[in-house]
Enzyme design. Structure first.
Site, PDB file in Angstrom:
ATOM      1  N   HIS A 389       0.665  -1.259   0.100  1.00  0.00           N
ATOM      2  CA  HIS A 389       0.121  -0.182  -0.018  1.00  0.00           C
ATOM      3  C   HIS A 389       0.710   1.289  -0.113  1.00  0.00           C
ATOM      4  O   HIS A 389       0.710   2.059  -1.010  1.00  0.00           O
ATOM      5  CB  HIS A 389      -0.872   0.113   1.215  1.00  0.00           C
ATOM      6  CG  HIS A 389      -1.970   1.244   1.283  1.00  0.00           C
ATOM      7  ND1 HIS A 389      -3.248   1.063   0.865  1.00  0.00           N
ATOM      8  CD2 HIS A 389      -1.659   2.445   1.734  1.00  0.00           C
ATOM      9  CE1 HIS A 389      -3.682   2.209   1.228  1.00  0.00           C
ATOM     10  NE2 HIS A 389      -2.664   2.851   1.642  1.00  0.00           N
ATOM     11  N   GLU A 390       1.590   1.250   1.111  1.00  0.00           N
ATOM     12  CA  GLU A 390       2.538   2.617   1.176  1.00  0.00           C
ATOM     13  C   GLU A 390       3.460   2.772  -0.128  1.00  0.00           C
ATOM     14  O   GLU A 390       3.763   3.895  -0.431  1.00  0.00           O
ATOM     15  CB  GLU A 390       3.172   2.670   2.401  1.00  0.00           C
ATOM     16  CG  GLU A 390       2.345   2.494   3.627  1.00  0.00           C
ATOM     17  CD  GLU A 390       1.424   3.676   3.664  1.00  0.00           C
ATOM     18  OE1 GLU A 390       1.669   4.841   3.048  1.00  0.00           O
ATOM     19  OE2 GLU A 390       0.401   3.532   4.380  1.00  0.00           O
ATOM     20  N   HIS A 393       1.924   4.666  -2.864  1.00  0.00           N
ATOM     21  CA  HIS A 393       1.638   5.971  -2.590  1.00  0.00           C
ATOM     22  C   HIS A 393       3.216   6.312  -3.235  1.00  0.00           C
ATOM     23  O   HIS A 393       3.266   7.614  -3.791  1.00  0.00           O
ATOM     24  CB  HIS A 393       1.383   6.102  -1.178  1.00  0.00           C
ATOM     25  CG  HIS A 393       0.208   6.045  -0.588  1.00  0.00           C
ATOM     26  ND1 HIS A 393      -0.779   6.907  -1.124  1.00  0.00           N
ATOM     27  CD2 HIS A 393      -0.430   5.497   0.440  1.00  0.00           C
ATOM     28  CE1 HIS A 393      -2.066   6.686  -0.553  1.00  0.00           C
ATOM     29  NE2 HIS A 393      -1.789   5.744   0.514  1.00  0.00           N
ATOM     30  N   HIS A 396       3.795   6.647  -6.940  1.00  0.00           N
ATOM     31  CA  HIS A 396       2.748   7.610  -7.455  1.00  0.00           C
ATOM     32  C   HIS A 396       3.441   8.824  -7.486  1.00  0.00           C
ATOM     33  O   HIS A 396       3.669   9.741  -7.895  1.00  0.00           O
ATOM     34  CB  HIS A 396       1.473   7.806  -6.690  1.00  0.00           C
ATOM     35  CG  HIS A 396       0.476   8.413  -7.273  1.00  0.00           C
ATOM     36  ND1 HIS A 396      -0.961   8.518  -6.831  1.00  0.00           N
ATOM     37  CD2 HIS A 396       0.406   9.205  -8.207  1.00  0.00           C
ATOM     38  CE1 HIS A 396      -1.596   9.462  -7.600  1.00  0.00           C
ATOM     39  NE2 HIS A 396      -0.912   9.708  -8.560  1.00  0.00           N
TER      40      HIS A 396
END
Length: 598
Positions: A389-390, A393, A396
């Site tokens: 998940h992180e 981020h 991105h």
């Protein structure tokens, strides 16, 4: 044996993020701090001059960009250092100075928007014709013009800027209180052994197969918040009041309208989400019934929601193994994407393990030098997904910062949770595909169901709670610990149904959610999850064309509205269809788990 949390100095360097990639030491930070103070004074010198010429306006924008780049480094160094150990007064003081500086910058540049909006459009067009370099800022200026009715006079904008530091107080106070001051009683398991309860250990404890331990940890967590519920209610009331003040001052219909307007998201998207979830509540009730059946309990309690329903299949996953699985799972994203992932793994972008005083939870901070990821890793499946998940981020941020100019490099929060959750969805598809053991597959499906429950349903419940309490403040109603708890308790009854005991302790969960201080942030977890499920399916089905469109989305920063950026990737979030489709998949997974465990 009770696991103890280490001091920061006891954690190996290889598991700490390399904050020195920003500044070698505090002295270097101070040098840039002084440089930004000087740049702030220069910024103020443009007051009354933006209409002079295209060259003057361009010079101003370039200075603003340069200041923003330096400020990014100042913020990331100070906040990452503070988050390493919130007890460290040096970095608390540094963040305080920085907060004051940011307020000074806002005050110094308060003239910008009113001044630009006062320039005749024909004059502006002449500027663009005369100086082609100024064209870079055309989109930025057009966005300002769209919000003209919500822009105040220069004097009023200056007052709003001066108030900025005070308005950060609810979040700042809550963070220090929850992370540095609040302690919890040890939890006790069925054998009488003690287990330390912290923000980092709580979820692993309530996921335990030992029901006595789960219940003990649950009561320990909320007993501590219960002691301070009136204080925390005051903090949250202050947060809603400052949002209401800002909305009224800027002539918005509500704080919801003000928040979503900043990111070009229609208010209908927020309300569509809540409506879509309400219409699909039967899937959640069905899942609760299945969970009760599989756990074999007479009564299902709130502390039974996180433990796996598949017995004897608790997956222990080391950090090294988690990295390997995430890397393999992201193979459909191509070599370039995975090379960025490995750069983060190998060059200390990540602060891995919990230590005393460290900020709880997990996040990614998209610094210009490279992203920084905070984890509090335990050897669990949940933490493996948190890593995926992180890093979503982080990648991105990496693409946006590398592709877009400074003025468009920050993507808005509406799209922030898409890349992170897409990574998670691809990891789940990989694990389901490579798992041959029937019990492990059932365990993974249960985990997937929990992602839907905690991200789509739970975050929508949070969003509904946040909307209700802000509406109460806007209607002149006071927020107290009692009415906050009553609202939260009733929402739990609505979202979970009649087949679970809604323990009274859960009515205090609002007190431990830091995201309620983030200004309508939580709904974006649910919308982002819906978009990510759709995108991950497209990537797996269509391959390179879908990946290419997805990378364009990641590289877009804020160069278009978030709705338009997602349409580029192939998802229309102005419609409730992605939410409805995601919840249909949730229903299908419930049936599959029921069949596997029959």
């Amino acid at each position: 044996m009770m696991e103890t949390v280490k001091e920061r100095s006891e954690v190996s360097e290889e598991f700490k993020w390399a904050v020195t990639d920003i500044y070698k030491n505090d002295d270097c930070w101070n040098d840039d701090y002084n440089a930004v103070k000087a740049m702030t004074e220069k910024l103020a010198s443009f007051r009354g001059r933006l209409s002079e010429s295209a060259e003057t306006m361009l010079e101003y924008f370039k200075l603003n960009d340069d200041l923003g780049i330096k400020l990014d480094s100042l913020v990331n160094y100070a906040h990452r250092r503070r988050d390493e150990d919130n007890r460290n007064s040096v970095y608390q003081e540094m963040c305080g100075r920085l907060s004051a500086l940011i307020s000074d910058i806002a005050e110094a540049g308060a003239f910008e928007v009113p001044e630009i909006l006062s320039i005749d459009e024909n004059v502006l067009e002449g500027f663009f014709e005369k100086n082609k370099d100024l064209g870079l800022y055309r989109l930025y200026i057009s966005r300002l013009q769209k919000r003209k009715e919500h822009t105040l006079s220069e004097a009023e904008e200056r007052i709003m800027a001066l108030a900025g530091q005070m308005q950060e107080a609810p979040d700042t106070i809550y963070s220090v209180f929850s992370d540095a001051e609040l302690d919890f009683e040890d939890a006790t398991d069925s054998k009488g052994e003690k287990h330390q309860v912290t923000h980092g250990t709580y979820i692993p404890l309530v996921k335990s197969s030992d029901r006595v331990l789960r219940e003990s940890a649950f009561h320990s967590m909320y007993a501590s918040y219960d002691k301070y519920k009136n204080t925390i209610a005051s903090m949250l009331a202050a947060q809603t009041k400052q949002l209401s003040f800002n909305a009224k001052a800027r002539r918005y219909e509500s704080s919801l309208h003000a928040s979503l307007d900043r990111t070009d998201v229609p208010v209908s998207v927020y309300r569509n989400l809540i409506d879509a979830v309400h219409k699909n509540m039967e899937y959640m009730y069905k899942y609760v019934r299945l969970r009760k059946k599989l756990l074999g309990v007479d009564e299902l309690h709130m502390y039974d929601l996180y433990t796996p329903v598949v017995s004897d299949c608790d997956m222990k996953i080391s950090f090294e193994e988690a990295k390997k699985n995430v890397y393999n799972a992201l193979e459909p994203m191509g070599d370039e994407y995975r090379s960025i992932l490995m750069e983060g793994f190998n060059n200390r972008w990540i602060d891995v393990y919990e230590n005393k005083g460290k900020t709880s939870g997990a996040y990614s901070a998209g610094a210009k030098v490279h992203p920084f990821v905070l984890l509090n890793h335990k050897d669990t499946l949940n933490c493996e997904f948190t890593l995926a998940h992180e890093m979503g981020h982080a990648i991105h941020s990496y693409y946006s910062n590398k592709t877009q100019p400074q003025v468009y490099s920050d993507y808005v929060i509406f799209v922030a949770e898409v890349a992170s959750t897409c990574n998670e969805a691809l990891l789940m598809e990989y694990l389901l595909k490579t798992t041959t053991d029937k019990k492990q597959k059932a365990y993974l499906i249960n985990y997937f169901l929990e992602q839907f429950r905690t991200t789509l349903y739970r975050q929508t419940m949070f969003a509904e709670f946040e909307l209700k309490i802000n509406e109460m403040t806007e209607n002149g109603e006071g927020l107290t610990a009692d009415n906050l708890s009553a609202i939260y308790y009733d929402l739990n009854k609505l979202y979970f149904g009649d087949d679970i005991v809604i323990d009274r302790d859960i009515s205090l969960e609002w007190a431990r959610i830091p995201h309620f201080y983030y200004d309508y942030y939580v709904y974006q977890y649910a919308t982002g999850y819906s978009a990510a499920i759709a995108l991950s399916r497209k990537i797996l089905k269509e391959g390179k064309p879908a990946v290419d469109n997805y990378i364009k989305f990641l590289s877009g920063g804020c160069s278009a509205s978030p709705i338009e950026l997602l349409k580029t990737a192939g998802v229309d979030m102005s419609s409730p269809d992605p939410v409805n489709s995601a919840l249909e998949i949730f229903g299908e997974l419930i049936d599959e788990l029921d069949s596997l465990t029959d």
